[in-house]
Scaffold this active site. Structure first.
Site, mmCIF file in Angstrom:
data_model
loop_
_atom_site.group_PDB
_atom_site.id
_atom_site.type_symbol
_atom_site.label_atom_id
_atom_site.label_comp_id
_atom_site.label_asym_id
_atom_site.label_seq_id
_atom_site.Cartn_x
_atom_site.Cartn_y
_atom_site.Cartn_z
ATOM 1 C CE LYS A 1 -8.571 -32.734 -24.281
ATOM 2 N NZ LYS A 1 -8.334 -31.341 -24.649
ATOM 3 N N PRO B 1 -9.506 -36.044 -35.239
ATOM 4 C CG PRO B 1 -10.603 -34.155 -36.059
ATOM 5 C CD PRO B 1 -10.796 -35.340 -35.155
ATOM 6 C CG LEU C 1 -10.957 -32.501 -30.771
ATOM 7 C CD1 LEU C 1 -11.471 -32.983 -32.127
ATOM 8 C CD2 LEU C 1 -12.113 -31.940 -29.937
ATOM 9 C CG ASP D 1 -4.776 -33.591 -22.034
ATOM 10 O OD1 ASP D 1 -4.808 -32.921 -20.985
ATOM 11 O OD2 ASP D 1 -5.040 -33.132 -23.157
#
Ligand code: C5P
Length: 288
Positions: free
Chosen positions: A9, A90, A95, A132
């Site tokens: 994301k 990564p 992300l 998240d």
């Protein structure tokens, strides 16, 4: 056997409203899945095992194994699985890779084990794995509130191409450390995210000026490699650069897939870890 993609994301906005009594921060963030993804392959087994393309992630506390344990406990089942995790996102970059892997494990194992729980029943399990993780149960474009775990889906952003750069900077206990560096002057009222939300709901195209990330104030001055990555993206033709999550990955939109590919190639040639990507609505993420 079942193969499931775990998408990364980016945060289109990320505002921190203040500190909560539970030690977390109250956030408002518009998140968007992109087509850079890890892949989980799940095979039924008597036991639980995890192998990974990055062997340093084959640990007991990997969120994938923790998700599996939590799901078994919640469903009262003693099924097992051999899981192979192919990493492309990564790690600890902002992300959401680890969180997305955890959500994919919940969704995939529910399916592999034929459990009756609805995907919505997985939300509390997801939230207990990380702030998240609930977003990744559905992905797409969504606004997250609370500590990031209260999700409202938004109309999907029109397919947008982008280039990502992930500086190779190790920040121990990164997310907590970055939150710890925020000072109250940096807190905002959520209005930037509300504006972007109403723009998306009215079908307007995204104005890059509407994008915002509170962590830029601390990340861009934190480590020379982060500022250097930002400058390299601007030199490579980006007209602006936004941080994703608490960083250090950053992104810029491009006009086309070709432009994203060309820019990512130039960044890699300059020695950076860079990817071309595009926004994605993960309705077809379960492939097996
Ligand atoms: O929820 P997660 O485990 O990803 O959070 C890691 C750390 O980041 C938390 O322990 C907390 O220090 C910080 N955090 C926060 N406010 C949030 C989310 C995370 O302070 N909304």
């Amino acid at each position: 056997m079942l193969t499931i993609r775990a998408y990364a994301k980016i945060n289109l906005t990320l505002e921190v409203l203040g500190k909560r009594a539970d030690g977390y921060h109250e956030v408002v963030t518009v998140m968007q899945t992109i087509d850079l993804c890890d892949e989980l392959t799940l095979e039924p087994s008597a036991d639980m095992s995890l192998r990974c393309s990055d062997p340093t992630l084959e640990t007991e506390d990997n969120l994938v194994l923790r998700a599996a344990d939590l799901l078994r406990e919640h469903a009262g089942c003693d099924s097992g699985a051999d899981i192979y995790l192919r990493k492309s996102i990564p790690v600890a970059a902002g992300l959401g890779g680890g969180s997305s892997d955890a959500a994919a494990a919940l969704v995939g194992l529910r399916r592999l084990w034929g459990l009756e729980q609805a995907v919505s029943d997985l939300r509390p399990l997801a939230a207990s794995l990380g702030s998240d993780v609930p977003f990744f149960l559905s992905g797409g474009t969504a606004i997250a509130e609370g500590r990031g775990d209260v999700i409202t889906s938004l109309p999907a952003l029109p397919r947008t191409h982008l280039v990502l750069l992930s500086p190779q900077v190790e920040i121990p206990n990164k997310t907590a450390a970055m939150y710890g560096r925020l000072t109250p002057e940096l807190y905002t009222d959520g209005s930037r995210s509300a504006r972007l939300r109403s723009g998306l709901e009215s079908g307007a195209s995204i104005d890059p000026d509407a994008l915002f990330n509170v962590f830029e104030s601390v990340a861009f001055g934190l480590h020379p490699a982060i500022e250097e990555g930002r400058r390299t993206m601007l030199d490579a033709g980006a007209s602006w650069v936004r941080l994703s999550g608490s960083g250090p990955a950053m992104y810029a939109f491009t006009a086309s897939a070709e432009e994203a590919d060309a820019m990512a190639r130039r960044l890699r040639e300059a020695g950076h870890r860079a990817h071309a990507a595009a926004t994605v609505v993960p309705s077809t993420s379960v492939a097996g």
